[in-house]
Enzyme design. Structure first.
Site, PDB file in Angstrom:
ATOM      1  N   GLU A 134      -3.142  -4.845  -3.126  1.00 30.16           N
ATOM      2  CA  GLU A 134      -3.539  -5.714  -4.236  1.00 30.16           C
ATOM      3  C   GLU A 134      -3.433  -4.980  -5.568  1.00 30.16           C
ATOM      4  O   GLU A 134      -3.003  -5.561  -6.577  1.00 30.16           O
ATOM      5  CB  GLU A 134      -4.974  -6.220  -4.025  1.00 30.16           C
ATOM      6  CG  GLU A 134      -5.139  -7.138  -2.822  1.00 30.16           C
ATOM      7  CD  GLU A 134      -5.503  -6.398  -1.539  1.00 30.16           C
ATOM      8  OE1 GLU A 134      -6.193  -6.988  -0.703  1.00 30.16           O
ATOM      9  OE2 GLU A 134      -5.095  -5.218  -1.367  1.00 30.16           O
ATOM     10  N   ASN A 189       0.819  -1.208   0.000  1.00 33.23           N
ATOM     11  CA  ASN A 189       0.000   0.000   0.000  1.00 33.23           C
ATOM     12  C   ASN A 189       0.856   1.264   0.000  1.00 33.23           C
ATOM     13  O   ASN A 189       1.980   1.287   0.496  1.00 33.23           O
ATOM     14  CB  ASN A 189      -0.990  -0.001   1.169  1.00 33.23           C
ATOM     15  CG  ASN A 189      -0.346  -0.148   2.539  1.00 33.23           C
ATOM     16  OD1 ASN A 189       0.620  -0.878   2.717  1.00 33.23           O
ATOM     17  ND2 ASN A 189      -0.898   0.554   3.523  1.00 33.23           N
ATOM     18  N   LEU A 190       0.289   2.298  -0.588  1.00 32.43           N
ATOM     19  CA  LEU A 190       0.958   3.598  -0.716  1.00 32.43           C
ATOM     20  C   LEU A 190      -0.039   4.694  -0.381  1.00 32.43           C
ATOM     21  O   LEU A 190      -1.168   4.685  -0.889  1.00 32.43           O
ATOM     22  CB  LEU A 190       1.472   3.780  -2.145  1.00 32.43           C
ATOM     23  CG  LEU A 190       1.971   5.180  -2.538  1.00 32.43           C
ATOM     24  CD1 LEU A 190       3.245   5.523  -1.775  1.00 32.43           C
ATOM     25  CD2 LEU A 190       2.207   5.260  -4.046  1.00 32.43           C
ATOM     26  N   GLU A 191       0.360   5.621   0.479  1.00 34.84           N
ATOM     27  CA  GLU A 191      -0.476   6.766   0.828  1.00 34.84           C
ATOM     28  C   GLU A 191       0.327   8.047   0.640  1.00 34.84           C
ATOM     29  O   GLU A 191       1.541   8.058   0.861  1.00 34.84           O
ATOM     30  CB  GLU A 191      -0.935   6.644   2.289  1.00 34.84           C
ATOM     31  CG  GLU A 191      -1.761   5.396   2.568  1.00 34.84           C
ATOM     32  CD  GLU A 191      -1.803   5.001   4.035  1.00 34.84           C
ATOM     33  OE1 GLU A 191      -2.418   3.963   4.342  1.00 34.84           O
ATOM     34  OE2 GLU A 191      -1.203   5.718   4.873  1.00 34.84           O
ATOM     35  N   CYS A 203     -10.713  -3.511  -3.316  1.00 34.73           N
ATOM     36  CA  CYS A 203      -9.779  -4.424  -3.976  1.00 34.73           C
ATOM     37  C   CYS A 203     -10.488  -5.621  -4.586  1.00 34.73           C
ATOM     38  O   CYS A 203     -10.073  -6.133  -5.630  1.00 34.73           O
ATOM     39  CB  CYS A 203      -8.717  -4.889  -2.989  1.00 34.73           C
ATOM     40  SG  CYS A 203      -7.563  -3.569  -2.555  1.00 34.73           S
ATOM     41  N   CYS A 256     -10.230  -5.566   0.971  1.00 27.07           N
ATOM     42  CA  CYS A 256     -11.374  -4.679   1.170  1.00 27.07           C
ATOM     43  C   CYS A 256     -12.289  -4.749  -0.055  1.00 27.07           C
ATOM     44  O   CYS A 256     -11.942  -5.317  -1.094  1.00 27.07           O
ATOM     45  CB  CYS A 256     -10.904  -3.250   1.410  1.00 27.07           C
ATOM     46  SG  CYS A 256     -10.166  -2.472  -0.049  1.00 27.07           S
ATOM     47  N   HIS A 304      -3.860   0.546  -2.982  1.00 30.74           N
ATOM     48  CA  HIS A 304      -3.991  -0.622  -2.128  1.00 30.74           C
ATOM     49  C   HIS A 304      -2.958  -1.670  -2.537  1.00 30.74           C
ATOM     50  O   HIS A 304      -2.500  -1.702  -3.685  1.00 30.74           O
ATOM     51  CB  HIS A 304      -5.398  -1.197  -2.233  1.00 30.74           C
ATOM     52  CG  HIS A 304      -6.475  -0.251  -1.781  1.00 30.74           C
ATOM     53  ND1 HIS A 304      -7.493  -0.626  -0.929  1.00 30.74           N
ATOM     54  CD2 HIS A 304      -6.711   1.065  -2.066  1.00 30.74           C
ATOM     55  CE1 HIS A 304      -8.297   0.402  -0.697  1.00 30.74           C
ATOM     56  NE2 HIS A 304      -7.838   1.440  -1.382  1.00 30.74           N
TER      57      HIS A 304
END
Length: 296
Positions: A103, A88-90, A131, A128, A101
């Site tokens: 996936e 994941n990347l934010e 995804c 989630c 996300h």
């Protein structure tokens, strides 16, 4: 071995860790080919399923989650037998819709590597709804096997019953089917040409807004991302987010970005330039080069 794996490697059984360490060199970005995977299975004396679950801490080490501080790793296994890690990347301080996300990251990794089908998805937290919908866009998406720690494996169709997908919108060639759209552009700039090539390979059956982003770092390395639409619209993956995820997987910092190019079709129903600039300006103090091209 890259520093980002020092903590996670201690979570693996020793025989597997010893076999894996030589692969975690400076250029490692989460791809392990079928032969390398077979060698890990043999050296560790574990089953393939056990190895894949055990590798999740390595995948999670690729994450960059400054908002949630929740590290998610995912591993997509392709029909080729190769595996592709993602995480994941934010974007710090930015709206959550910019997030990638795990996936999505793993699937985009496989797509950019030329994989034609995902058969297994291994992830350290239950997918989630976002995804599940994203995976449903793939070739035979409902038949992808989802594997979670300490849980039975199930098909995606178990997690997403009565699914809405591409066929409901009369799209017969889903994501990962190789499709190419040609565009007219006279340029000798290698970075622009790379972006043009990836725009032609992007997936935009609902808006025809074919697009791609290429980021260049100070040493001349480039990292691309393609637009990947979704039948449910919101789970679509934007090319800038894919490019940033790609760059992060390769252990590069946002501060190294020196140039960014977006190429998109003139015939699309939407434009990605606004969202692309927002994401870029959140991580780098450079201007976006925006090029609009006509289909041939």
């Amino acid at each position: 071995m890259q520093d980002r794996f020092i903590k996670s490697i201690t979570q693996l059984p020793t025989p597997l860790a010893d076999a894996l360490i030589p692969l975690l060199h400076q250029n490692f970005a989460g791809h392990i080919d079928a032969q390398q995977l077979a060698e890990l299975v043999q050296s560790s004396k574990m089953t393939e399923a056990e190895v894949l679950l055990a590798l999740l801490p390595i995948a999670a080490a690729l994450a960059k989650p400054p908002i949630s501080e929740f590290y998610v790793g995912a591993i997509a296994k392709g029909k080729s037998g190769d595996i592709y890690m993602g995480a994941n990347l934010e974007l710090l301080g930015e709206a959550l819709f910019h997030s990638v996300h795990a996936e999505q990251s793993a699937i985009s990794h496989a797509w950019l590597s030329g994989e034609s089908q995902i058969v297994d998805m291994i992830v350290n937290a239950s997918p989630c709804g976002h995804c599940r919908q994203f995976m449903n866009e793939l070739v035979e998406g409902g038949q992808i096997k989802i594997h979670l720690p300490s849980q039975d494996s199930h098909l995606l169709s178990y997690y997403l019953p009565y699914a809405f997908g591409p066929k409901d919108l009369n799209v017969q060639s889903p994501l990962l089917v190789k499709q190419e759209t040609e565009f007219a552009l006279d340029s000798s700039d290698p970075m622009v040409i790379e972006a043009l090539d990836h725009a032609g390979l992007s997936y935009a059956p609902y808006t025809q807004s074919y697009a791609a982003v290429v980021l260049e770092t100070a040493d001349g390395a480039t990292y691309c991302g393609r637009y990947a639409e979704n039948a449910a619209f919101n789970p679509s993956m934007l090319p800038m987010q894919m490019a940033l995820s790609n760059l992060t997987r390769h252990n590069r910092d946002f501060g190294e970005i020196r140039r960014a190019v977006l190429v998109e079709s003139s015939q699309g129903k939407i434009s990605l330039v606004g969202a692309t600039m927002d994401a870029l300006h959140a991580v780098a103090a450079i201007e976006l080069e925006h090029i609009v091209v006509d289909p041939v």
